[in-house]
Every structure is written in structure tokens, then in C-alpha cells.
Design a protein around this motif. Structure first.
Motif, PDB file in Angstrom:
ATOM      1  N   ILE A 446      12.974 -27.262 -51.227  1.00  0.00           N
ATOM      2  CA  ILE A 446      13.558 -25.819 -50.665  1.00  0.00           C
ATOM      3  C   ILE A 446      12.648 -25.373 -49.546  1.00  0.00           C
ATOM      4  N   ILE A 447      11.124 -25.668 -49.597  1.00  0.00           N
ATOM      5  CA  ILE A 447      10.222 -25.175 -48.731  1.00  0.00           C
ATOM      6  C   ILE A 447      10.478 -26.007 -47.413  1.00  0.00           C
ATOM      7  N   ILE A 448      10.690 -27.297 -47.678  1.00  0.00           N
ATOM      8  CA  ILE A 448      10.603 -28.236 -46.545  1.00  0.00           C
ATOM      9  C   ILE A 448      11.857 -27.900 -45.612  1.00  0.00           C
ATOM     10  N   SER A 449      13.046 -27.649 -46.368  1.00  0.00           N
ATOM     11  CA  SER A 449      14.403 -27.390 -45.578  1.00  0.00           C
ATOM     12  C   SER A 449      14.155 -25.901 -44.861  1.00  0.00           C
ATOM     13  N   ALA A 450      13.681 -25.145 -45.549  1.00  0.00           N
ATOM     14  CA  ALA A 450      13.235 -23.525 -44.711  1.00  0.00           C
ATOM     15  C   ALA A 450      12.450 -23.790 -43.570  1.00  0.00           C
ATOM     16  N   VAL A 451      11.294 -24.404 -43.706  1.00  0.00           N
ATOM     17  CA  VAL A 451      10.150 -24.655 -42.583  1.00  0.00           C
ATOM     18  C   VAL A 451      10.666 -25.447 -41.599  1.00  0.00           C
ATOM     19  N   ILE A 452      11.662 -26.183 -41.603  1.00  0.00           N
ATOM     20  CA  ILE A 452      12.326 -26.949 -40.269  1.00  0.00           C
ATOM     21  C   ILE A 452      12.526 -26.366 -39.347  1.00  0.00           C
ATOM     22  N   GLY A 453      13.243 -25.115 -39.929  1.00  0.00           N
ATOM     23  CA  GLY A 453      13.734 -24.197 -38.886  1.00  0.00           C
ATOM     24  C   GLY A 453      12.771 -23.495 -37.795  1.00  0.00           C
ATOM     25  N   LEU A 454      11.423 -23.622 -38.331  1.00  0.00           N
ATOM     26  CA  LEU A 454      10.455 -23.120 -37.476  1.00  0.00           C
ATOM     27  C   LEU A 454       9.998 -23.988 -36.345  1.00  0.00           C
ATOM     28  N   ILE A 455      10.378 -25.126 -36.278  1.00  0.00           N
ATOM     29  CA  ILE A 455       9.944 -26.087 -35.176  1.00  0.00           C
ATOM     30  C   ILE A 455      11.231 -26.040 -33.990  1.00  0.00           C
ATOM     31  N   ASP A 456      10.744 -25.250 -33.077  1.00  0.00           N
ATOM     32  CA  ASP A 456      11.872 -24.823 -32.205  1.00  0.00           C
ATOM     33  C   ASP A 456      11.829 -25.892 -30.952  1.00  0.00           C
ATOM     34  N   ILE A 457      12.370 -27.050 -30.982  1.00  0.00           N
ATOM     35  CA  ILE A 457      12.209 -27.882 -29.864  1.00  0.00           C
ATOM     36  C   ILE A 457      12.762 -27.515 -28.417  1.00  0.00           C
ATOM     37  N   GLU A 458      13.844 -26.810 -28.518  1.00  0.00           N
ATOM     38  CA  GLU A 458      14.432 -26.190 -27.487  1.00  0.00           C
ATOM     39  C   GLU A 458      13.440 -25.260 -26.867  1.00  0.00           C
ATOM     40  N   ALA A 459      12.873 -24.638 -27.482  1.00  0.00           N
ATOM     41  CA  ALA A 459      11.899 -23.350 -26.897  1.00  0.00           C
ATOM     42  C   ALA A 459      10.684 -24.283 -26.208  1.00  0.00           C
TER      43      ALA A 459
END
Length: 658
Positions: A446-459
Motif C-alpha cells: 500500500i505504501i509503495i503504491s501510494a508513494v509512486i505518485g510522488l515521483i513526477d517525471i514530467e515535472a
């Protein structure tokens, strides 16, 4: 002849006073306007105006003007407790949206809170406690309609890392917990102080690029930390850097990994990632990734219970204390050696939590087109953390994943936070024993799936395209977190952000201006290659205020422009420079060091038989120049309203382009 002059400090409309006289050598030349000087202001009024613009730019007391005392009292209560204002217009239709949103984010927060508590080295119930009391406080005091309050991954990791450096959570769990409450208390004090004294602009010193890098690095670090639960490793390093973590993982590959745990963890991680992908592709199915963690917990817990997988090496949560938050006022360190440590950790955690919450709140406020009072938000966030520290909570803030779900579910007000708190309350009172057989692997997933969104490649890609220095700041923060620690990454992020500010202040941009064809407009010759230089005249623009930190550089840079230009003219046998015009419209302010630099520039130019001319200085600059009697030094007839006026006067015998 009168003109109007305005500057950012709010100079009133005034009659223009004659400052310089531009002699027209020919009756056919256009009229040359004169530069105006603002009237002298009272010193106290000037200080008051500066203070108002610095700390009260939004004029927060404007609603209290011309109101009776009773009305002012009501407005004061509404300012502290916004719920009293929007609550008057609350309706059943809004409650339906808030109810659905609250239930949805509750289904997401419960499994996340248990995982985040473990991330901060706290027992699972403390994560749930932090999603019960703080959201209730925020619902009454916060001004954001969309933000969802609770523990978040980055702050949990930061807090756990900083606390672990002081006290080992496994050797001394009681003092560790007390220090966590102490840090939470001071995090709240920090946030309230910044909001009350309207110092919210301080958090803006952490640049967007640094935050992107820091968040991405923290996400990688958090995900690596979850390998312990995902692989079933019992002995795991307490360091957070990638080298230590990977060494710990690979050293236990033959005897520490548990295949049943890996099977459970990877299966549900795949399920969570697929659910997140579905929600991202089809916005109407936003509830799928929101409810997926709770479904994962229920299914995995049931699976472990019926198969007795816990007896085959699958690590489980075991025990979550039942009941609501116990008071913890007596557990806060108000004296002793841990007081200063708690204060230091609290300030750092409070600033990071504040940065994240305000950024999230502003994002959703702009999407719904309403204003968010940043200072009021800080007071609300700080108050909820102070109250939380006294009710067994650790630092809570706005969660981006939950806030996004809250927004997509159709929330209207902060009542969705109240609904979520009520669900957490029921969970604490009735359901916590059912989490006994929940595998740690599912919490890791659950934590891994949640924090993946913090990696913003586009930004990151956009930062690279826009500003290379910003990209350095981004990567510096990222690698600092990943290869060293969260604290080092944060220090690098702040240091690079300050370095950029110092670089921009101490090394402002300057430019050579030329005349655009068939106009009287003068622009940067690098931006407009067809702009032509005026023979015998060098026009330089300074793109910054001139302060003690850059005044010497500005002077030397202008002289270097002049030296380079004279050398080039000499090689081409062209007329030498007789006038140097400094375009000062971008110069918003100047101090005594700046004026001293201009005086030195004037003397250096005199030795070269070059006359110094100023064009379009602003009202603040003009006022200070006259106070220093600088116009008397260079001649009051050498200060002009525009570059075109300066050129017309300085080169009256030159044939200008039509």
C-alpha cells in the motif's frame, strides 16, 4: 505640466515636479517629458506602508472597517473558525457529496495510516489516532474545502528518521513515543507562529524544483524501506540510504526472504497498481484506486487467517490497541535534554508538513477558483498538531493522494474530514482487533503504491527544459535523500534554493539595448537582432534592484560593456562612445551602496570623457537619488523619462531612423 506616478508601495497620484531639464537643440524635435519626483512622505507613514506590504499585503482586516463592535466580534470568530461562515449556507445536497467523499477517503486512509505509523517507527494505532483528532480540528479552523488531513509518507519517514537518530525505537519505545509527541507539539507551535506573525513567505524559500527532487527522493527511500515487509526480512538496516538498504536486502537473500510473504506482497502490489492505472485512465472510476487498499487489507487478512500463513514466516500486525486516543499531555518533554531535540525535530517536520499542505491547498483552490488564506491555513494546521500532540497523535498534514480522491469524489466542504474522522473513530472502537492477521507485506504494498505518485517525471523533464540551475537543485535534493538521508537531502534542497537566490541577487542580468527599426523603442539586441545601436551612444539596461550585494558587480559590468564596445568600435574605425545611457525602469530600488556605485561609475566615465545619463528611474529610485544629491553631480538635465528622450537630447545632430 502634471503627470501621474505610481509605485508598488502605493504612492498616491501627484503633480509631477520638474527634476531634469532636457534642452531641445532644435524646434522640430518632439517635446521631451521630464521625470517626476514623488512628494516627501512622513517617515512613520513610509515605515507603516512597507510593513503593511510585507506582512499584510492581502489586507486581512479590510472586512472589519466601518463595522459595529458586535459585527466585528462575529467576523473575528469567523476568521478563526471559518466553519461559522460557510456553515450558514450548508445544505443537504452538499452533505451528500461530503458524505460520499468522507467515506471514500476513510477507506483509503485506514490502511495507509497503519502503514505510515510503522514508517515513523510508531505502533499502528498512532497512525489512526492522527486521522481522528487533527481532521476534526482542521474542519473547524481550516479554509480549504478539499484538503484531506492525516499522516503522510514523507513526514512520517522524516519524523521516524530524525527521532531514530536520537532514541532507538526498539530499545526505548516509551521515550521514543514521548519525543514524537514533543516534536509534534513544537511542529504545531512553529506553524501557528508562522501564521500568526504572517511569516508564511518563509516557506517559499524552498523552490518548486527542490521540492520535486526532495519528494521523488523521499518516495524512492520510502519504497526501499518497504522491502523489509515486502520480502519478509526480519533483520534490516536502520539506515535509509540506498547503499545500506540494498546491502541489507542482498545479504539476507539466502536465509531472510520468505516466499509466501513475497507472493502476497507482489500479488496485491500488482492489484493496487492496476487499480491506480484504471483510476488514472478513467476519471469516473476514481473510487477504484481509493477503495483498493482497504479491499487488499480485507482479502489478505482473511487469506492469512484461513491458511495460518503467520505460522509459516509471514509477519503480521498482531495487535492494534482498541479505543480512542488517550491523553498525552504528560508525555510531552517540557524540560530535560529531549526538549531541545524535540524542538529541533519539530521545526523541521513542521516546515515540511506546512510546505506540503499549503501547496496541496493552493492547487485545489485554484482548480475550484476560490481564495486560500495561507497564513490562516498555517494557524489551523499548527493548532491541530498542538491538540494532536496532547491526544497521542504525531505530525499530521494534508495528503495529496487523499485530497485528490476527496476532490474527485465531489466534496464541497471540510465536512468530508469530519466524516472520515467518524469512520476512523468507529474503526478504533470496533474494528481494530480484526487487523490482527493483516500481513506487513500488504502494508508495504500500500505504501509503495501510494508513494509512486510522488515521483513526477514530467515535472523533472519540464524543469530541465526551463531552467538548468533548477534542475541542479532538483537532482541535488533527490540524490541527497537517496544516497545519504532525508535530513541531508532537505539540507541540500534548502542550500541550493538559497544559493540560487543569492546568485540572482548578486549577479543581476544586464543588457545592451538597440533601436527597433521604424520605432522609438529600444530593446535587448540579443533578443532582437535587427535592433541597431545608436552611433556614439551605449545604452545599458540593469534588470534588478541595485543593492550592496550587487552594486560593485553592476558598476564593473557596465564598465566592461563600455570597454568591449570601445574596442570593437576602434577596430572598425567607428565614432567613439560619448554618452552611456543606463535604462533603469527594471531597477525597483537602490540603497546607499548602489548610489555610491553610481557615483564611482560617473567618476570613471568622466576620466574617459563619457557622459553618464539615466533613463526612466522609478519613484523610489528618484527619491533616493535626490536625497543623495546625485542629480546635482551628473547634472539634472541628464535624467530622462525614456531612452528615446535621452537619445533625442544627447544626439540632436544625428539623423534618426523614421
Amino acid at each position: 505640466m502634471s503627470h501621474r506616478v505610481t509605485d508598488e508601495l502605493g504612492y498616491k497620484e501627484m503633480d509631477i515636479l520638474s527634476v531634469s531639464s532636457s534642452r531641445r537643440n532644435s524646434e522640430n524635435l518632439p517635446y521631451v517629458h521630464k521625470v517626476g519626483v514623488p512628494p516627501k512622505q512622513n517617515l512613520l507613514k513610509e515605515i507603516a506602508g512597507t510593513m503593511k506590504e510585507t506582512f499584510f499585503a492581502d489586507d486581512p482586516l479590510r472586512h472589519f472597517k466601518d463595522q459595529p463592535r458586535s459585527r466585528k466580534f462575529v467576523l473575528g470568530l469567523q476568521a478563526v473558525f471559518p466553519i461559522l461562515e460557510w456553515g450558514k449556507h450548508y445544505s443537504l445536497s452538499k452533505f451528500k457529496g461530503d458524505l460520499i467523499s468522507g467515506l471514500t477517503i476513510a477507506s483509503l486512509c485506514i490502511p495507509q495510516d497503519i502503514g505510515y505509523a510503522k514508517l515513523s517507527n510508531m505502533e499502528p494505532q498512532y497512525g489512526l489516532y492522527s486521522s481522528f483528532v487533527p481532521p476534526l480540528v482542521y474542519a473547524f479552523m481550516g479554509s480549504s474545502r478539499d484538503i484531506a488531513i492525516g499522516p503522510v509518507a514523507v513526514v512520517s519517514l522524516l519524523l521516524g528518521s530524525l527521532l531514530q537518530d536520537e532514541i532507538d525505537s526498539s530499545d526505548n519505545p516509551v521515550d521514543y513515543r514521548r519525543l514524537a509527541f514533543t516534536a509534534t507539539f513544537f511542529a504545531g507551535i512553529t506553524q501557528v507562529t508562522l501564521g500568526f506573525f504572517r511569516l508564511g513567505f518563509l516557506i517559499d524559500f524552498l523552490s518548486h524544483a527542490a521540492i520535486v527532487g526532495f519528494m521523488a527522493g523521499a518516495a524512492i527511500t520510502i519504497a526501499l524501506q518497504q522491502l523489509k515487509g515486502l520480502l519478509g526480512i526480519k533483520k534490516f538496516t536502520k539506515n535509509t540510504d540506498i547503499v545500506s538498504v540494498m546491502r541489507s536486502v542482498w545479504s539476507s537473500v539466502h536465509h531472510g526472504w520468505n516466499w509466501q510473504t513475497i507472493l502476497i506482497g507482489l500479488s496485491f502490489l500488482a492489484f493496487l497498481l492496476v487499480a491506480k492505472y484504471i483510476g488514472k485512465k478513467k476519471k469516473k472510476l476514481f473510487w477504484v484506486p481509493a477503495i483498493a487498499p482497504l479491499i487488499s487489507v480485507i482479502l489478505s487478512t482473511f487469506f492469512v487467517y484461513i491458511t495460518h500463513a503467520d505460522k509459516h514466516g509471514v509477519q503480521i500486525v498482531k495487535h492494534i490497541r482498541k479505543g480512542i486516543n488517550p491523553p498525552s499531555v504528560n508525555e510531552i518533554f517540557f524540560s530535560g535534554e529531549y526538549l531541545s531535540k524535540g524542538f529541533r525535530i519539530g521545526v523541521v517536520a513542521g516546515m515540511i508538513a506546512l510546505t506540503e499542505a499549503v501547496a496541496i491547498g493552493r492547487t485545489f483552490a485554484s482548480m475550484k477558483d476560490y481564495q486560500l488564506d495561507g497564513n490562516k491555513e498555517m494557524v489551523a494546521l499548527g493548532t491541530m498538531n498542538i491538540v494532536g500532540s496532547m491526544t497521542s497523535c504525531y505530525v499530521a498534514t494534508g495528503s495529496f493522494s487523499r485530497s485528490a480522491v476527496n476532490y474527485m469524489a465531489g466534496c464541497h466542504t471540510a465536512v468530508s474530514n469530519i466524516v472520515m474522522s467518524c469512520v476512523v473513530l468507529l474503526t478504533l472502537e470496533l474494528i481494530t482487533p480484526l487487523f490482527k492477521y493483516t500481513p506487513n507485506a500488504i502494508l508495504a504494498s500500500i505504501i509503495i503504491s501510494a508513494v509512486i505518485g510522488l515521483i513526477d517525471i514530467e515535472a523533472v523533464t519540464l524543469i530541465w527544459k526551463i531552467d538548468k540551475f533548477d534542475f541542479v537543485a532538483c537532482m541535488g535534493a533527490f540524490f541527497g535523500v537517496v544516497f545519504s538521508s532525508v535530513e541531508i537531502g532537505l539540507l541540500i534542497a534548502v542550500s541550493i534554493s538559497f544559493a540560487k537566490i543569492l546568485l540572482q541577487v548578486t549577479r543581476p542580468r544586464t543588457a545592451i539595448l538597440g533601436k527597433l527599426p521604424r520605432t522609438t523603442v529600444y530593446r535587448n539586441i540579443l533578443q532582437y537582432p535587427d535592433a541597431t545601436k545608436v552611433p556614439g551612444i551605449l545604452i545599458v539596461r540593469v534588470d534588478s534592484a541595485i543593492y550592496f550585494s550587487n552594486s560593485n558587480y553592476v558598476k564593473e559590468r557596465i564598465l566592461r560593456w563600455l570597454a568591449d564596445e570601445e574596442e570593437q568600435l576602434k577596430e572598425n574605425s567607428q565614432p567613439i562612445i560619448q554618452y552611456l545611457i543606463v535604462e533603469m525602469s527594471p531597477v525597483t530600488d537602490i540603497d546607499t551602496s548602489g548610489i555610491h556605485a553610481l557615483e564611482e561609475l560617473f567618476r570613471s566615465l568622466e576620466k574617459r570623457d563619457v557622459k553618464l545619463v539615466l533613463a526612466n528611474p522609478g519613484p523610489i529610485v528618484v527619491d533616493k537619488l535626490h536625497a543623495s544629491k546625485f542629480p546635482e553631480m551628473i547634472g539634472e538635465d541628464r535624467i530622462f523619462l525614456t531612452v528615446a528622450d535621452a537619445v533625442l537630447t544627447c544626439a540632436p545632430k544625428m539623423k534618426l531612423e523614421p
